[in-house]
Design an enzyme around this catalytic site. Structure first.
Site, PDB file in Angstrom:
ATOM      1  N   PRO A   1       0.444  -0.900   0.009  1.00  0.00           N
ATOM      2  CA  PRO A   1       0.043   0.122   0.189  1.00  0.00           C
ATOM      3  C   PRO A   1       1.408   1.104  -0.220  1.00  0.00           C
ATOM      4  O   PRO A   1       1.997   1.462   0.751  1.00  0.00           O
ATOM      5  CB  PRO A   1      -1.370   0.599   0.900  1.00  0.00           C
ATOM      6  CG  PRO A   1      -0.079  -1.241   2.411  1.00  0.00           C
ATOM      7  CD  PRO A   1       0.697  -1.661   1.199  1.00  0.00           C
ATOM      8  N   GLU A   2       0.604   2.166  -0.607  1.00  0.00           N
ATOM      9  CA  GLU A   2       1.380   3.572  -1.236  1.00  0.00           C
ATOM     10  C   GLU A   2       0.236   4.662  -0.265  1.00  0.00           C
ATOM     11  O   GLU A   2      -0.461   4.247   0.584  1.00  0.00           O
ATOM     12  CB  GLU A   2       1.633   4.386  -2.202  1.00  0.00           C
ATOM     13  CG  GLU A   2       2.406   2.942  -3.091  1.00  0.00           C
ATOM     14  CD  GLU A   2       2.165   2.867  -4.228  1.00  0.00           C
ATOM     15  OE1 GLU A   2       2.757   4.198  -4.495  1.00  0.00           O
ATOM     16  OE2 GLU A   2       2.591   2.121  -5.594  1.00  0.00           O
TER      17      GLU A   2
ATOM     18  N   HIS B   1      -7.800 -14.338   8.903  1.00  0.00           N
ATOM     19  CA  HIS B   1      -6.308 -14.046   9.890  1.00  0.00           C
ATOM     20  C   HIS B   1      -6.183 -12.671  10.477  1.00  0.00           C
ATOM     21  O   HIS B   1      -5.812 -12.178  10.775  1.00  0.00           O
ATOM     22  CB  HIS B   1      -5.989 -13.874   8.570  1.00  0.00           C
ATOM     23  CG  HIS B   1      -5.604 -14.934   7.456  1.00  0.00           C
ATOM     24  ND1 HIS B   1      -5.138 -16.406   7.814  1.00  0.00           N
ATOM     25  CD2 HIS B   1      -6.018 -15.010   6.469  1.00  0.00           C
ATOM     26  CE1 HIS B   1      -4.865 -16.729   6.742  1.00  0.00           C
ATOM     27  NE2 HIS B   1      -5.957 -16.623   5.336  1.00  0.00           N
TER      28      HIS B   1
ATOM     29  N   ARG C   1      -0.600 -12.259   5.698  1.00  0.00           N
ATOM     30  CA  ARG C   1       1.012 -13.001   5.061  1.00  0.00           C
ATOM     31  C   ARG C   1       1.453 -12.432   6.161  1.00  0.00           C
ATOM     32  O   ARG C   1       2.925 -12.765   6.262  1.00  0.00           O
ATOM     33  CB  ARG C   1       0.792 -12.275   3.838  1.00  0.00           C
ATOM     34  CG  ARG C   1       0.201 -12.273   2.143  1.00  0.00           C
ATOM     35  CD  ARG C   1       0.678 -11.693   1.464  1.00  0.00           C
ATOM     36  NE  ARG C   1      -0.810 -11.975   0.269  1.00  0.00           N
ATOM     37  CZ  ARG C   1      -0.720 -11.022  -0.632  1.00  0.00           C
ATOM     38  NH1 ARG C   1      -0.045 -10.296  -0.567  1.00  0.00           N
ATOM     39  NH2 ARG C   1      -1.682 -11.669  -1.608  1.00  0.00           N
TER      40      ARG C   1
ATOM     41  N   ARG D   1      21.255  13.090  -5.054  1.00  0.00           N
ATOM     42  CA  ARG D   1      21.736  12.242  -5.324  1.00  0.00           C
ATOM     43  C   ARG D   1      22.426  11.924  -7.051  1.00  0.00           C
ATOM     44  O   ARG D   1      21.765  12.627  -7.545  1.00  0.00           O
ATOM     45  CB  ARG D   1      20.694  11.044  -5.161  1.00  0.00           C
ATOM     46  CG  ARG D   1      19.963  11.280  -3.826  1.00  0.00           C
ATOM     47  CD  ARG D   1      20.756  10.778  -2.378  1.00  0.00           C
ATOM     48  NE  ARG D   1      20.530  11.196  -1.362  1.00  0.00           N
ATOM     49  CZ  ARG D   1      19.759  10.648  -0.717  1.00  0.00           C
ATOM     50  NH1 ARG D   1      19.331   9.111  -0.872  1.00  0.00           N
ATOM     51  NH2 ARG D   1      19.536  10.587   0.757  1.00  0.00           N
TER      52      ARG D   1
END
Length: 286
Positions: free
Chosen positions: A2-3, A95, A115, A161
């Site tokens: 997820p972002e 879960h 997971r 960078r």
């Protein structure tokens, strides 16, 4: 993973449904869910019992609940973590990892994680540049949707960078919230190839790609986020649908929405990067 938009959807739901409520009981059903809390389950549950949740906060892709004792409960959603609100008589999810009950006997908060890559942990809050953050994420930069985000400063950080622009966009210490999906979408919108060297990037290009990232994430937020997987849901278990509006990510072989050229997929950091060969020409080898 997820972002920012997906995490913000969850944060807003938590702010609406659990902020202002007092925790009375915490049940840890799977030790791995709190593995990042080094003092263990007994300490985790004991410190939360009787504590009031004062706010739900986010920076980039990181989510936490501020607590009345000055601490924060940091939630890492990982690949499949879900924060759900449910009636106490609703059947337990297969879960279900951690359950929170409240003094008002209202909806429970449940952390569900198929997971088990996600997890919860308590952290002390520390002030960074005028904002209180959990100490464990104090190094994370502001995101493009933060009201105090400094676009020019972020552009300078990117250009300082010596790397590829997409790698820089994914570096959460430079600018946070952007992951693989929205990096590809922002690069497509700004017509930049993912391998463009950052030290050769103009300030105008830097502003363009970060502005595009902000715009595409704002659009995704309206749509409830992007869901390629039924595991990406809001607190009510509903998936977002921004994946229907993607221009580059996951569109391999489909025509570019600008020029009609087939979208290309390239290997990238054990994942994939999607771009238009015509609109986003590959930079020459230095």
């Amino acid at each position: 993973m997820p972002e920012l938009p997906e995490v913000e959807v969850v944060r807003a739901g938590l702010e609406a449904h659990v902020a202002g409520r007092t925790i009375t009981d915490v049940e840890v059903l799977h030790a791995r869910a709190i593995r990042r809390h080094e003092l263990g389950a007994e300490d985790f549950t004991g410190r939360l019992s009787g504590t009031k949740i004062t706010a739900a906060r986010r920076r980039g892709k990181y989510l936490w609940l501020e607590l009345s004792d000055g601490q924060a409960m940091l939630a890492h959603l990982g690949m499949s973590g879900q924060m759900l609100v449910q009636p106490d008589d609703a059947p337990d999810e297969k879960h279900l990892r951690v359950r929170f009950r409240f003094a008002d006997n209202g909806l429970e908060l449940r952390f569900v994680d198929q997971r088990t890559f996600g997890g919860l942990a308590l952290a002390e809050l520390t002030e960074v540049d005028g904002t209180a953050l959990p100490g464990t994420i104090a190094h994370i930069a502001r995101d493009p949707m933060d009201p105090r985000f400094d676009l020019d400063q972020a552009v300078r950080a990117l250009r300082s960078r010596r790397t590829e622009i997409k790698r820089a966009l994914l570096d959460q210490t430079l600018v946070s919230g952007i992951g693989n999906i929205y990096a590809d979408e922002a690069l497509w919108r700004s017509k930049l190839h993912w391998a463009r060297p950052t030290d050769k990037l103009t300030a105008a290009h830097g502003r363009a790609v970060l502005t595009a990232a902000s715009e595409v994430m704002a659009a995704a937020l309206v749509a409830g986020g992007t869901s390629f997987d039924a595991l990406y849901v809001n607190i009510n278990g509903q998936s977002g649908y921004f994946d229907r509006s993607l221009d580059a990510y996951g569109q391999e072989g489909l025509p570019c929405g600008r020029c009609g050229t087939a979208i290309r997929r390239d290997p990238f950091m054990n994942r994939s990067s999607f771009s238009c060969p015509r609109c986003q020409p590959k930079p020459r080898v230095r």
